[in-house]
Motif scaffolding. Sequence first.
Motif, PDB file in Angstrom:
ATOM      1  N   GLY A  15     112.446  55.442  38.299  1.00  0.00           N
ATOM      2  CA  GLY A  15     111.355  55.951  37.481  1.00  0.00           C
ATOM      3  C   GLY A  15     111.547  55.698  36.000  1.00  0.00           C
ATOM      4  O   GLY A  15     110.595  55.415  35.273  1.00  0.00           O
ATOM      5  N   ALA A  53     103.075  56.780  40.352  1.00  0.00           N
ATOM      6  CA  ALA A  53     103.155  57.404  39.028  1.00  0.00           C
ATOM      7  C   ALA A  53     102.227  56.721  38.037  1.00  0.00           C
ATOM      8  O   ALA A  53     101.444  57.374  37.338  1.00  0.00           O
ATOM      9  CB  ALA A  53     104.600  57.376  38.525  1.00  0.00           C
ATOM     10  N   MET A 223     108.581  59.064  41.259  1.00  0.00           N
ATOM     11  CA  MET A 223     107.191  59.308  40.871  1.00  0.00           C
ATOM     12  C   MET A 223     107.109  60.216  39.639  1.00  0.00           C
ATOM     13  O   MET A 223     106.413  59.896  38.664  1.00  0.00           O
ATOM     14  CB  MET A 223     106.428  59.929  42.035  1.00  0.00           C
ATOM     15  CG  MET A 223     104.963  60.209  41.743  1.00  0.00           C
ATOM     16  SD  MET A 223     104.076  60.885  43.169  1.00  0.00           S
ATOM     17  CE  MET A 223     104.931  62.470  43.362  1.00  0.00           C
ATOM     18  N   PHE A 227     106.073  58.896  35.862  1.00  0.00           N
ATOM     19  CA  PHE A 227     104.893  59.455  35.193  1.00  0.00           C
ATOM     20  C   PHE A 227     105.240  59.891  33.772  1.00  0.00           C
ATOM     21  O   PHE A 227     104.528  59.566  32.817  1.00  0.00           O
ATOM     22  CB  PHE A 227     104.371  60.645  36.000  1.00  0.00           C
ATOM     23  CG  PHE A 227     103.109  61.243  35.462  1.00  0.00           C
ATOM     24  CD1 PHE A 227     101.870  60.788  35.878  1.00  0.00           C
ATOM     25  CD2 PHE A 227     103.148  62.280  34.526  1.00  0.00           C
ATOM     26  CE1 PHE A 227     100.694  61.345  35.376  1.00  0.00           C
ATOM     27  CE2 PHE A 227     101.985  62.842  34.014  1.00  0.00           C
ATOM     28  CZ  PHE A 227     100.752  62.371  34.444  1.00  0.00           C
TER      29      PHE A 227
END
Length: 264
Positions: A15, A53, A223, A227
């Motif tokens: 991420g 995301a 995710m 984000f």
Amino acid sequence: MSDPISALLLGIIEGLTEFLPVSSTGHLLIAQHWLGARSDFFNIVIQAGAIVAITLVFRQRIWGLTTGLRQRENRDYAMKIAAAFLTTALLGLPVRMAGWELPETVSPVAWALIIGGIWMIVAERLSERRTGVAEVTWTVALLVGVAQVVAGVFPGTSRSAAAIFIAMLAGLSKRSAATEFVFLVGIPTMFAASAYAFLELWLDQGLGEEAWGDVALAFVAAMVTGFIVVKWLLGFIKQHRFTGFALYRIALGAGLLLLMPSGT
């Protein structure tokens, strides 16, 4: 280190690095040297978390484009996203099928990090000296598609970095506009790449037993982290250059070559 903690860390790393211009592939490869190698299925799933995301971040922009295709501006922008995606698909599929890709060992990743960092500094300086345009042109769209293919062949290059800076060199003057376009193109590109990788794995009967709890944990971590990172980056680049990311890449690549000269 326990498997759930390892899975959590790998999801966070995915991420953090998927959309920053630092190479998620390179960071995951390096991390798995210490945290333990994971299955191809695991890597596909955590990348899917990052795709979800960025889709959530741009949900309003995507909705506006899809429901506003009668407007010429939206239709033109959507067609350029499609053109960039199709360029990547038409060039990338035969490259993938031919197996043209560097080995995912430390040395080529380290060199890709260093060369990519230097390229970012040079490209940003050159783009700032040019009189560019504020809107995505067809040339920018096609070159973004080509850049994504190049990044796929060289682990450690970073898809986002290659595409953003080729867009800026091609005349897209605003960093924020280049980043948004590259990220929007990345959504169908990454969905297609993940689906293709999953299909290959399924046909090769590579979907063995998985620790589904670890997979789910890593997916959610990728995710959520993705984000947060994308939201932060979109604000950051409005006031700052990419120089810090470039210097980080160079330092990391040099450190890897010094610590692991044999590449293993």
